[in-house]
Design an enzyme around this catalytic site. Structure first.
Site, short mmCIF file in Angstrom:
data_model
loop_
_atom_site.label_atom_id
_atom_site.label_comp_id
_atom_site.label_asym_id
_atom_site.label_seq_id
_atom_site.Cartn_x
_atom_site.Cartn_y
_atom_site.Cartn_z
N GLY A 23 -4.23 -10.43 -6.94
CA GLY A 23 -3.26 -9.58 -6.23
C GLY A 23 -4.00 -8.47 -5.50
NE ARG A 33 -15.34 4.05 5.07
CZ ARG A 33 -15.76 5.14 4.47
NH1 ARG A 33 -15.82 5.21 3.14
NH2 ARG A 33 -16.14 6.20 5.18
CB ALA A 34 -17.88 1.96 -1.23
CB SER A 85 -9.27 -19.53 -6.01
OG SER A 85 -9.84 -20.79 -5.80
CB SER A 117 -10.69 -11.47 -9.88
OG SER A 117 -9.44 -11.69 -9.29
CG ASP A 139 -0.98 -5.53 -12.86
OD1 ASP A 139 -0.08 -5.08 -12.12
OD2 ASP A 139 -1.25 -6.74 -12.96
CG MET A 181 5.20 -5.52 -9.54
SD MET A 181 4.09 -6.00 -8.18
CE MET A 181 5.02 -7.33 -7.46
CD GLU A 234 5.68 -7.66 -13.05
OE1 GLU A 234 6.38 -8.14 -12.15
OE2 GLU A 234 4.43 -7.66 -13.01
O1 F6P Z 1 -1.46 -8.28 -10.78
C1 F6P Z 1 -0.79 -7.58 -9.77
C2 F6P Z 1 0.63 -8.05 -9.66
O2 F6P Z 1 1.25 -7.34 -8.59
C3 F6P Z 1 1.46 -7.93 -10.93
O3 F6P Z 1 1.92 -6.64 -11.15
C4 F6P Z 1 2.55 -8.94 -10.64
O4 F6P Z 1 3.10 -9.43 -11.83
C5 F6P Z 1 1.81 -10.03 -9.92
O5 F6P Z 1 0.67 -9.42 -9.34
C6 F6P Z 1 2.58 -10.76 -8.86
O6 F6P Z 1 1.76 -11.77 -8.40
P1 F6P Z 1 1.96 -12.59 -7.05
O7 F6P Z 1 1.39 -11.79 -5.94
O8 F6P Z 1 1.16 -13.84 -7.26
O9 F6P Z 1 3.41 -12.80 -6.91
#
Ligand code: F6P
Length: 332
Positions: A23, A33-34, A85, A117, A139, A181, A234
């Site tokens: 995500g 950039r850094a 991926s 990742s 997160d 989230m 969530e």
């Molecule tokens: O890991 C970041 C995040 O935004 C989580 O908070 C959320 O549950 C998930 O990714 C959503 O994933 P996707 O972009 O695959 O819908």
């Protein structure tokens, strides 16, 4: 400044790569950039890999110089783009990714992303790749670092939404459930809930007691509070609409639901996220330059740390309970 491609220890890495994966998170661009600019400063050729591990497998790789990252520090998302991926999870895809690094003569890799990742980065480390992981996710669910890149911006976006919802909620004397989230981590909910003055915060790490929620709402109303805000992560084991139905049924209060969703993932990164991204991105390059890899870089108590990747991923996150309890007291 050491001579081009060679540091004072005679360590001779020429090319490094950088990718963003999973995500997207505000601050990923500042981090790339850094990496690019510290890379140039240290005499490396820096290559940007597009769409995370998918782009690595496909060979979507291009050289980046300091000017290629101009005007990116303030942008949300990731200009390298990102992906979750599936191909990289397969034996064949993984092999192709490793081969592609060899084809491009990329000897050091910086991976910016969340749990999945960095688990991918650990796999690369085990295959002999010199890799450094950086925490890029809204997160804040990586235990080895106090904060992840993107978390502060997401909290501030949620906070802005909570403040707006509070106005309309008070005007209509309603209860509003705001879903944020965070996957299985309640940090976005706790930080935005506490700073937004939420009456109730619900996180996956703490049990949900419907009876107690309803009692708190009724007590709040009896104490003269016109409206109440529930910030719910969530990952909590009850769907927000079901929670709405249950509260309405049990209390007769007027309840609305606002699911913030992807709005939390975008937007210009806050100063804190830009600082974190800049410090960690630069440190990753310095470590590679010193011949250090197979680590995940983060911060603890304001200090930059770089535990071994495997150890970093096994660490357990500190409990949110103290902040959770504080939020309850301050909502009196
Ligand atoms: O890991 C970041 C995040 O935004 C989580 O908070 C959320 O549950 C998930 O990714 C959503 O994933 P996707 O972009 O695959 O819908």
């Amino acid at each position: 400044m050491p001579g081009r491609h060679e540091n004072e220890r005679g360590f001779n890495m020429k090319r490094i790569g950088v990718l963003t994966s999973g995500g997207d998170a505000p601050g990923m661009n500042a981090c790339v950039r850094a990496v690019v600019r510290m890379g140039a400063y240290k005499g490396f050729e820096v290559f940007g890999i597009e769409r995370g591990y998918d782009g690595l497998i496909a060979g979507d790789i291009k050289q980046l110089g300091p000017r290629d990252v101009s005007g990116t520090i303030q942008r949300g998302g990731t200009f390298l783009r990102t992906a979750r991926s599936e191909a990289f999870q397969t034996k064949d895809g993984f092999r192709r990714a490793v081969d592609m690094l060899e084809n491009f003569k990329i000897e050091g890799l910086v991976v910016i992303g969340g749990n999945g990742s960095l688990t991918g980065a650990l796999g690369l480390k085990k295959a002999g790749v010199k890799v450094v992981g950086l925490p890029g996710t809204i997160d804040n669910d990586l235990a080895y670092t106090d904060y992840t890149i993107g978390f502060d911006t997401a909290v501030n976006t949620a906070l802005y939404a909570i403040s707006n919802v509070r106005d309309t909620s008070a005007a209509h004397e309603r209860v509003t459930i705001i879903e944020v989230m965070g996957r299985e981590c309640g940090d976005i909910a706790v930080y935005s809930g506490l700073t937004g003055g939420a009456e109730i915060i619900l996180v996956p790490e703490e049990p949900v007691d419907l009876g107690e929620i309803c009692r708190t709402l009724i007590e709040s109303r009896n104490k003269g509070k016109a409206s109440s805000i529930i910030v719910k992560a969530e990952g909590v084991d009850i769907d927000s609409n079901t929670l709405d139905d249950e509260i309405t049924k049990r209390t007769g209060l007027d309840v609305k639901v606002a699911i913030l969703g992807y709005i939390q993932r975008g937007g210009t990164p806050t100063a804190s996220d830009r600082m974190l991204a800049s410090i960690l991105g630069a440190k990753a390059v310095e470590l590679l330059d010193e011949g250090i890899s197979g680590v995940a870089v983060g911060t603890v108590g304001g200090d930059v740390v770089w535990p071994e990747l495997g150890k970093a991923l096994k660490m357990k996150k500190k409990t949110v309970a103290p902040l959770f309890d504080l939020a309850k007291i301050l909502a009196l």
